[in-house]
Design a protein around this motif. Sequence first.
Motif, PDB file in Angstrom:
ATOM      1  N   ARG A   1       4.636   4.712   3.880  1.00  0.00           N
ATOM      2  CA  ARG A   1       4.679   3.554   2.978  1.00  0.00           C
ATOM      3  C   ARG A   1       6.122   3.160   2.721  1.00  0.00           C
ATOM      4  O   ARG A   1       7.031   3.993   2.795  1.00  0.00           O
ATOM      5  CB  ARG A   1       3.982   3.884   1.639  1.00  0.00           C
ATOM      6  CG  ARG A   1       2.481   3.963   1.743  1.00  0.00           C
ATOM      7  CD  ARG A   1       1.809   4.262   0.410  1.00  0.00           C
ATOM      8  NE  ARG A   1       2.089   3.270  -0.606  1.00  0.00           N
ATOM      9  CZ  ARG A   1       1.476   3.217  -1.787  1.00  0.00           C
ATOM     10  NH1 ARG A   1       0.549   4.118  -2.074  1.00  0.00           N
ATOM     11  NH2 ARG A   1       1.779   2.297  -2.663  1.00  0.00           N
ATOM     12  N   ASP A   2       6.321   1.889   2.392  1.00  0.00           N
ATOM     13  CA  ASP A   2       7.670   1.418   2.107  1.00  0.00           C
ATOM     14  C   ASP A   2       7.848   1.006   0.655  1.00  0.00           C
ATOM     15  O   ASP A   2       8.839   0.382   0.289  1.00  0.00           O
ATOM     16  CB  ASP A   2       8.037   0.240   3.021  1.00  0.00           C
ATOM     17  CG  ASP A   2       7.026  -0.906   2.929  1.00  0.00           C
ATOM     18  OD1 ASP A   2       6.214  -0.924   1.978  1.00  0.00           O
ATOM     19  OD2 ASP A   2       7.053  -1.776   3.828  1.00  0.00           O
ATOM     20  N   ASP A   3       6.880   1.364  -0.202  1.00  0.00           N
ATOM     21  CA  ASP A   3       6.923   0.927  -1.591  1.00  0.00           C
ATOM     22  C   ASP A   3       6.745   2.072  -2.585  1.00  0.00           C
ATOM     23  O   ASP A   3       6.437   1.851  -3.753  1.00  0.00           O
ATOM     24  CB  ASP A   3       5.841  -0.130  -1.845  1.00  0.00           C
ATOM     25  CG  ASP A   3       4.431   0.391  -1.549  1.00  0.00           C
ATOM     26  OD1 ASP A   3       4.305   1.505  -0.987  1.00  0.00           O
ATOM     27  OD2 ASP A   3       3.464  -0.315  -1.864  1.00  0.00           O
ATOM     28  N   CYS A   4       6.930   3.311  -2.134  1.00  0.00           N
ATOM     29  CA  CYS A   4       6.727   4.449  -3.031  1.00  0.00           C
ATOM     30  C   CYS A   4       7.656   4.416  -4.239  1.00  0.00           C
ATOM     31  O   CYS A   4       7.286   4.846  -5.338  1.00  0.00           O
ATOM     32  CB  CYS A   4       6.900   5.763  -2.273  1.00  0.00           C
ATOM     33  SG  CYS A   4       5.381   6.331  -1.451  1.00  0.00           S
ATOM     34  N   GLU A   5       8.865   3.921  -4.029  1.00  0.00           N
ATOM     35  CA  GLU A   5       9.812   3.874  -5.142  1.00  0.00           C
ATOM     36  C   GLU A   5       9.305   2.982  -6.264  1.00  0.00           C
ATOM     37  O   GLU A   5       9.447   3.310  -7.451  1.00  0.00           O
ATOM     38  CB  GLU A   5      11.172   3.380  -4.653  1.00  0.00           C
ATOM     39  CG  GLU A   5      12.254   3.421  -5.721  1.00  0.00           C
ATOM     40  CD  GLU A   5      13.615   3.034  -5.195  1.00  0.00           C
ATOM     41  OE1 GLU A   5      14.554   2.917  -6.010  1.00  0.00           O
ATOM     42  OE2 GLU A   5      13.763   2.855  -3.964  1.00  0.00           O
ATOM     43  N   ALA A   6       8.696   1.865  -5.909  1.00  0.00           N
ATOM     44  CA  ALA A   6       8.170   0.948  -6.923  1.00  0.00           C
ATOM     45  C   ALA A   6       7.073   1.599  -7.755  1.00  0.00           C
ATOM     46  O   ALA A   6       6.904   1.277  -8.938  1.00  0.00           O
ATOM     47  CB  ALA A   6       7.634  -0.320  -6.262  1.00  0.00           C
ATOM     48  N   TYR A   7       6.339   2.526  -7.144  1.00  0.00           N
ATOM     49  CA  TYR A   7       5.257   3.208  -7.850  1.00  0.00           C
ATOM     50  C   TYR A   7       5.688   4.552  -8.430  1.00  0.00           C
ATOM     51  O   TYR A   7       4.859   5.289  -8.952  1.00  0.00           O
ATOM     52  CB  TYR A   7       4.069   3.403  -6.899  1.00  0.00           C
ATOM     53  CG  TYR A   7       3.336   2.115  -6.611  1.00  0.00           C
ATOM     54  CD1 TYR A   7       2.313   1.670  -7.434  1.00  0.00           C
ATOM     55  CD2 TYR A   7       3.692   1.329  -5.522  1.00  0.00           C
ATOM     56  CE1 TYR A   7       1.648   0.481  -7.183  1.00  0.00           C
ATOM     57  CE2 TYR A   7       3.035   0.130  -5.251  1.00  0.00           C
ATOM     58  CZ  TYR A   7       2.018  -0.284  -6.085  1.00  0.00           C
ATOM     59  OH  TYR A   7       1.356  -1.473  -5.830  1.00  0.00           O
ATOM     60  N   HIS A   8       6.969   4.886  -8.314  1.00  0.00           N
ATOM     61  CA  HIS A   8       7.503   6.151  -8.833  1.00  0.00           C
ATOM     62  C   HIS A   8       6.749   7.342  -8.257  1.00  0.00           C
ATOM     63  O   HIS A   8       6.552   8.356  -8.936  1.00  0.00           O
ATOM     64  CB  HIS A   8       7.454   6.172 -10.359  1.00  0.00           C
ATOM     65  CG  HIS A   8       8.246   5.084 -11.013  1.00  0.00           C
ATOM     66  ND1 HIS A   8       9.581   5.209 -11.319  1.00  0.00           N
ATOM     67  CD2 HIS A   8       7.888   3.821 -11.385  1.00  0.00           C
ATOM     68  CE1 HIS A   8      10.018   4.087 -11.862  1.00  0.00           C
ATOM     69  NE2 HIS A   8       9.019   3.225 -11.909  1.00  0.00           N
ATOM     70  N   ALA A   9       6.313   7.216  -7.016  1.00  0.00           N
ATOM     71  CA  ALA A   9       5.550   8.287  -6.373  1.00  0.00           C
ATOM     72  C   ALA A   9       6.364   9.568  -6.294  1.00  0.00           C
ATOM     73  O   ALA A   9       7.503   9.572  -5.849  1.00  0.00           O
ATOM     74  CB  ALA A   9       5.124   7.853  -4.979  1.00  0.00           C
ATOM     75  N   GLY A  10       5.784  10.648  -6.744  1.00  0.00           N
ATOM     76  CA  GLY A  10       6.424  11.950  -6.681  1.00  0.00           C
ATOM     77  C   GLY A  10       7.402  12.249  -7.795  1.00  0.00           C
ATOM     78  O   GLY A  10       7.940  13.355  -7.868  1.00  0.00           O
TER      79      GLY A  10
END
Length: 392
Positions: free
Chosen positions: A341-350
């Motif tokens: 995915r290229d949007d994990c940062e936007a979702y604060h994943a992890g």
Amino acid sequence: MRHITRGRRHAAVAALAVGAVLALTACGTGSGGDSGGDAATELGEFEDSVSILAWPGYVEDGSNDPAVDWVTGFEEKTGCTVESKTYGTSDEAVNLMKTGDYDVVAASGDATLRLIAGGDVAEVNTDLIPSYAGVFDFLKDQQWNSVDGKSYGVPHGYGANLLLYNTEVVTPAPTSWDIVFDKASQYTGKITAYDSPIYIADAAVYLMAHQPDLGIENPYALDETQFQAAVDLLKEQRPHISEYWSDYLKEIQAFETTDSVAGTTWQVIQNVLAGEDAPTDVVLPDEGATGWSDTWMIASEAKSPNCAYAWLDWIASPETNAQATAYFGEAPSSQEACDYRDDCEAYHAGDADYAAQIWYWTTPIAECVDGRTDVECVDYAQWTEAWSEIKG
């Protein structure tokens, strides 16, 4: 954001997640395995098919969009033909699981404890699910997916109910939920809130920080005094509400027209607004927020338990989980999924610190989920009744 149009469409369906529930007094036991007893210790040969009950957008086979298909690969790998049915509310899911027609269900936190208490889902042996090892630790062994140290499923994805605001109207940028509660009069008639009894927990999260004398430790474990305080806060908020939303399109439109300038939202909705150059932004307020973490669970009397276990492993595998959670509009369940995915940062994943500020939807039951035994907590049936009174 990848698959943004499709993701937001299906994210909207999750807004229907909460309904009236029966009073539950205990969730300490649940049946498991083929015999209805302990979790499976080993797997056998795959059956011919597996029946899956899930939210729309969770089981895609290319029929809705040829480019969106993570079912075909599973069928080719296992030989298990997938038969799926979608549901619109958690209440519907609980009732459908009682029919015994489904092997697997994707359940939100307002349904999981009901399914466990009713013996409708089995304890799972996570050792038989290789992909489970990669799931974020902060999603494992939680009160909405585990009971008495026993796991009842595999986390799918997660997200927070954030504070959305108009950056031109709401200044300075807010850091607290106070603008929709104690300071709501500053934006009267332009405040929006999530249309569900579970929103009472949002008020409880706020009270945890601003009225500590109430002693709230968990927004889903409220005794009569704590519950009434949350209800009273929402009744005070009511005159300032422009609308209670459950349709994400209506919230997007309301913020585009400035009919609403502050209220609860999901990250995917802000992504849509940002893509349309709307003057909005989101924040996880200082008090924290409610949120969701769905769980894949296996029926206690599953007709195809081997295929069911295979599905849980498949849907939690990095590439599949990445595709499914991106399509829906939520953070994936593992760091490895972010490689796809290229949007994990936007979702604060992890981000464990970020995730720790989220109070994931959990079924309120009479047996307080915060561990108290000297009082009885208000169950979700009463939450539903109170919500009707709040809205008027």
